[in-house]
Scaffold this active site. Structure first.
Site, PDB file in Angstrom:
ATOM      1  N   ASP A 142       0.675  -1.319  -0.384  1.00 41.48           N
ATOM      2  CA  ASP A 142       0.384   0.022  -0.069  1.00 41.48           C
ATOM      3  C   ASP A 142       0.414   1.105  -0.047  1.00 41.48           C
ATOM      4  OD1 ASP A 142      -2.035   1.760   0.615  1.00 41.48           O
ATOM      5  OD2 ASP A 142      -3.155   0.614   0.882  1.00 41.48           O
ATOM      6  N   ILE A 191       1.764   0.111  -6.588  1.00 40.87           N
ATOM      7  CA  ILE A 191       1.907  -0.744  -7.867  1.00 40.87           C
ATOM      8  C   ILE A 191       2.086  -0.518  -9.169  1.00 40.87           C
ATOM      9  CG2 ILE A 191      -0.635  -1.711  -6.314  1.00 40.87           C
ATOM     10  CD1 ILE A 191      -2.537  -0.081  -8.223  1.00 40.87           C
ATOM     11  N   SER A 227     -10.863   5.533  -5.122  1.00 44.41           N
ATOM     12  CA  SER A 227     -11.974   5.005  -4.977  1.00 44.41           C
ATOM     13  C   SER A 227     -13.404   6.443  -4.657  1.00 44.41           C
ATOM     14  CB  SER A 227     -12.030   4.041  -4.022  1.00 44.41           C
ATOM     15  OG  SER A 227     -12.136   5.079  -2.804  1.00 44.41           O
ATOM     16  N   THR A 254     -16.050  -2.762  -9.307  1.00 44.66           N
ATOM     17  CA  THR A 254     -17.449  -1.902  -8.958  1.00 44.66           C
ATOM     18  C   THR A 254     -18.809  -2.294 -10.224  1.00 44.66           C
ATOM     19  OG1 THR A 254     -18.294   0.070  -8.593  1.00 44.66           O
ATOM     20  CG2 THR A 254     -16.279   0.070  -9.887  1.00 44.66           C
ATOM     21  N   ASP A 255     -19.828  -1.928  -9.412  1.00 50.34           N
ATOM     22  CA  ASP A 255     -21.065  -2.086  -9.675  1.00 50.34           C
ATOM     23  C   ASP A 255     -21.139  -0.825 -11.089  1.00 50.34           C
ATOM     24  OD1 ASP A 255     -21.960  -0.242  -7.353  1.00 50.34           O
ATOM     25  OD2 ASP A 255     -23.484  -1.154  -7.728  1.00 50.34           O
ATOM     26  N   GLU A 256     -20.822  -0.186 -10.512  1.00 45.00           N
ATOM     27  CA  GLU A 256     -20.640   1.200 -10.754  1.00 45.00           C
ATOM     28  C   GLU A 256     -20.188   1.222 -12.858  1.00 45.00           C
ATOM     29  OE1 GLU A 256     -19.222   5.166  -9.722  1.00 45.00           O
ATOM     30  OE2 GLU A 256     -19.957   4.132  -7.146  1.00 45.00           O
ATOM     31  N   TYR A 281     -14.301   8.328 -12.113  1.00 46.70           N
ATOM     32  CA  TYR A 281     -14.119   7.297 -11.514  1.00 46.70           C
ATOM     33  C   TYR A 281     -14.169   5.798 -12.179  1.00 46.70           C
ATOM     34  CZ  TYR A 281     -14.714   3.163  -8.040  1.00 46.70           C
ATOM     35  OH  TYR A 281     -14.968   1.991  -7.121  1.00 46.70           O
ATOM     36  N   LYS A 328     -12.046   2.377 -13.895  1.00 48.56           N
ATOM     37  CA  LYS A 328     -12.343   1.064 -13.397  1.00 48.56           C
ATOM     38  C   LYS A 328     -12.649  -0.022 -14.359  1.00 48.56           C
ATOM     39  CE  LYS A 328     -12.484  -0.841  -9.680  1.00 48.56           C
ATOM     40  NZ  LYS A 328     -10.418  -0.601  -9.158  1.00 48.56           N
TER      41      LYS A 328
HETATM   42  N1  LIG Z   1     -15.713   1.345  -1.284  1.00 47.05           N
HETATM   43  C1  LIG Z   1     -16.962   0.796  -2.582  1.00 47.05           C
HETATM   44  O1  LIG Z   1     -18.188   0.642  -1.646  1.00 47.05           O
HETATM   45  C2  LIG Z   1     -16.480  -0.691  -3.595  1.00 47.05           C
HETATM   46  C3  LIG Z   1     -17.250  -1.028  -4.539  1.00 47.05           C
HETATM   47  C4  LIG Z   1     -17.169  -1.763  -4.989  1.00 47.05           C
HETATM   48  C5  LIG Z   1     -15.635  -2.040  -5.244  1.00 47.05           C
HETATM   49  N2  LIG Z   1     -14.636  -1.489  -4.563  1.00 47.05           N
HETATM   50  C6  LIG Z   1     -13.318  -1.028  -5.176  1.00 47.05           C
HETATM   51  O2  LIG Z   1     -13.052  -2.239  -4.329  1.00 47.05           O
HETATM   52  C7  LIG Z   1     -10.907  -1.227  -3.981  1.00 47.05           C
HETATM   53  C8  LIG Z   1     -10.964  -0.756  -2.656  1.00 47.05           C
HETATM   54  O3  LIG Z   1     -11.917  -0.079  -2.324  1.00 47.05           O
HETATM   55  P1  LIG Z   1     -11.978   0.711  -0.993  1.00 47.05           P
HETATM   56  O4  LIG Z   1     -13.620   1.498  -0.855  1.00 47.05           O
HETATM   57  O5  LIG Z   1     -11.415  -0.680   0.253  1.00 47.05           O
HETATM   58  O6  LIG Z   1     -11.089   1.931  -1.303  1.00 47.05           O
HETATM   59  P2  LIG Z   1      -9.968   2.647  -0.522  1.00 47.05           P
HETATM   60  O7  LIG Z   1     -10.005   4.076  -1.171  1.00 47.05           O
HETATM   61  O8  LIG Z   1     -10.616   2.922   1.366  1.00 47.05           O
HETATM   62  O9  LIG Z   1      -8.861   2.297  -0.436  1.00 47.05           O
HETATM   63  C9  LIG Z   1      -7.800   2.164  -1.404  1.00 47.05           C
HETATM   64  C10 LIG Z   1      -6.152   1.552  -0.686  1.00 47.05           C
HETATM   65  O10 LIG Z   1      -5.565   1.885  -1.925  1.00 47.05           O
HETATM   66  C11 LIG Z   1      -3.882   2.342  -2.040  1.00 47.05           C
HETATM   67  N3  LIG Z   1      -3.672   3.025  -2.949  1.00 47.05           N
HETATM   68  C12 LIG Z   1      -4.199   3.763  -3.887  1.00 47.05           C
HETATM   69  N4  LIG Z   1      -2.827   3.947  -5.202  1.00 47.05           N
HETATM   70  C13 LIG Z   1      -2.546   2.718  -4.887  1.00 47.05           C
HETATM   71  C14 LIG Z   1      -0.864   2.592  -5.378  1.00 47.05           C
HETATM   72  N5  LIG Z   1      -0.596   3.592  -6.421  1.00 47.05           N
HETATM   73  N6  LIG Z   1      -0.190   2.060  -4.929  1.00 47.05           N
HETATM   74  C15 LIG Z   1      -0.736   1.454  -3.581  1.00 47.05           C
HETATM   75  N7  LIG Z   1      -1.930   1.111  -2.735  1.00 47.05           N
HETATM   76  C16 LIG Z   1      -2.499   2.783  -2.935  1.00 47.05           C
HETATM   77  C17 LIG Z   1      -4.829   3.200  -0.486  1.00 47.05           C
HETATM   78  O11 LIG Z   1      -3.078   4.192   0.098  1.00 47.05           O
HETATM   79  C18 LIG Z   1      -5.633   2.893  -0.175  1.00 47.05           C
HETATM   80  O12 LIG Z   1      -5.344   2.254   1.268  1.00 47.05           O
HETATM   81  C19 LIG Z   1     -11.634  -0.337  -5.480  1.00 47.05           C
HETATM   82  O13 LIG Z   1     -10.835  -1.172  -6.177  1.00 47.05           O
HETATM   83  C20 LIG Z   1     -12.652   0.274  -5.325  1.00 47.05           C
HETATM   84  O14 LIG Z   1     -12.664  -0.114  -7.145  1.00 47.05           O
HETATM   85  C21 LIG Z   1     -14.929  -0.738  -3.445  1.00 47.05           C
END
Ligand SMILES: NC(=O)c1ccc[n+]([C@@H]2O[C@H](COP(=O)([O-])OP(=O)(O)OC[C@H]3O[C@@H](n4cnc5c(N)ncnc54)[C@H](O)[C@@H]3O)[C@@H](O)[C@H]2O)c1
Length: 346
Positions: A33, A59, A84, A128-130, A154, A158
């Site tokens: 992370d 990443i 996100s 994501t569903d989006e 966003y 995705k």
């Molecule tokens: N939150 C939701 O409701 C939801 C729903 C469906 C899918 N998702 C997907 O799930 C995943 C996680 O979502 P979340 O809500 O936990 O997001 P979040 O924003 O809470 O966490 C994202 C994490 O990624 C890390 N990050 C960002 N850029 C990075 C990089 N270049 N290298 C390494 N780490 C990096 C951030 O530091 C953070 O810890 C995302 O891919 C999102 O699209 C989220």
């Protein structure tokens, strides 16, 4: 299994790390992370397990990824690292392109390079569903067959990353599954998102900024149900229940209007209805998302288990009991962002 979780200090990633460590034949869980504004080491500070290791890095750094793959003999990548938040993507899409598209490209090429050296790595790409767009009130829920129709920046990044994964499956025969999930709620969510934002503001006696008419509908799922779904997809791919290139949706049949959630939070925190302040709607705000999850049920034996009323009550309780976490997360920068976003109502 030796797992690399990307974005494991974020909301969902931190739960995925914890849930993965509950699987007995998991030998290693590495959390990579870069700790952006939404990633916090505190989200994993309760994990004391010798199989777990945190690496602070991005990443987007291919040589770091390849080094981790090799030295840790990684067999699965659970890819959650992302930008996100839709509102932030409307303000500036660049970080979303860099992380969600370019970051996924780097992961794919690193997996490909390892494959060429004889190391097979499965990828679970968390989406994501989006990416499916918005539904009209009477439309059926999204299925995996729905075409991609992203409607905000966003979601567009995705969808682009999902397509890149599918292209690598088709042309380079990498082993990957894409999971798509509806809106998550639960502990450890960064408080720019609806439920923690409203809970924290309600507890503090602050205004509760509701976009537009507040009648946008999302299909809410508890983060632990989603995390289990991601791990079921990982095991499904390993055991051949899912084939490479397949998509699997997760949802919870909890279609609820935003305003109804805000009212429920008001009750749970003993706040006042007068704290609600309607603000100008988000541009291009999608009206309704709903996820069909028949495939996950049938093929993976997965179903959501946490009931909405109970899940929301325990989530609100968690934010009440973790004021130190809230304090440490809601720094000056966070306050500036919220003020900019919702203007004078805060
Ligand atoms: N939150 C939701 O409701 C939801 C729903 C469906 C899918 N998702 C997907 O799930 C995943 C996680 O979502 P979340 O809500 O936990 O997001 P979040 O924003 O809470 O966490 C994202 C994490 O990624 C890390 N990050 C960002 N850029 C990075 C990089 N270049 N290298 C390494 N780490 C990096 C951030 O530091 C953070 O810890 C995302 O891919 C999102 O699209 C989220």
């Amino acid at each position: 299994m030796r797992i690399l979780v990307t974005g494991g200090c974020g909301f969902i990633g931190s739960h995925v790390v914890r849930q993965a460590l509950m699987i007995p034949n998991v030998e290693r869980v590495i959390n990579l992370d870069s700790l952006t504004y939404s990633g916090h080491p505190q989200n994993c500070s309760d994990i004391y397990d010798s199989r777990y290791y945190f690496i602070h890095g991005s990443i987007n750094d291919g040589s770091l990824l390849r080094e981790i793959f090799q030295t840790e003999q990684i067999s699965v990548v659970l890819h959650l690292a992302a930008e996100s938040h839709v509102d932030r993507s409307i303000n500036s899409v660049k970080p979303f392109v860099e992380t969600n598209i370019e970051g996924t490209r780097v992961i794919l090429e690193s997996i490909l390079e390892s494959k060429r050296l004889g190391q097979e790595i499965d990828l679970i790409h968390v989406s994501t569903d989006e990416v499916y767009g918005s539904l009209a009130p009477d439309d059926p829920s999204f299925t995996e067959q729905n075409p991609l129709n992203p409607r905000n920046p966003y979601a567009a990044t995705k969808a682009a990353s999902d397509m890149l994964v599918q292209a690598f499956v088709n042309t380079h025969e990498i082993s990957a599954v894409i999971t798509r999930c509806s809106n998550n709620y639960g502990p450890n969510q960064f408080p720019e998102k609806l439920i923690p934002l409203m809970t924290i503001n309600a507890m503090n006696g602050d205004n509760l900024p509701v976009y537009g008419d507040g009648k946008q509908i999302r299909d809410w799922i508890h983060v632990i149900d989603h995390s289990n779904g991601i791990l079921c997809a990982m095991l499904g791919l390993k055991m051949g229940r899912l084939s490479t290139g397949e998509v699997v949706n997760f949802g919870a049949s909890n279609e609820i209007e935003n305003i109804e959630i805000v009212q429920k939070i008001i009750q749970l925190t003993n706040a006042k209805e007068s704290q609600i302040k309607y603000v100008k709607d988000r541009p291009g705000h999608d009206r309704r998302y709903a996820m069909g999850f028949q495939k996950a049920k049938k093929i993976l034996g997965w179903s959501p288990e946490i009931e909405w009323d109970e899940g929301l009550a325990t989530t609100v309780e968690w934010y009440k009991e973790n004021s130190e976490w809230v304090e440490s997360i809601t720094s000056g920068k966070y306050r500036d962002w919220i003020k900019n976003q919702y203007g004078k109502t805060i």
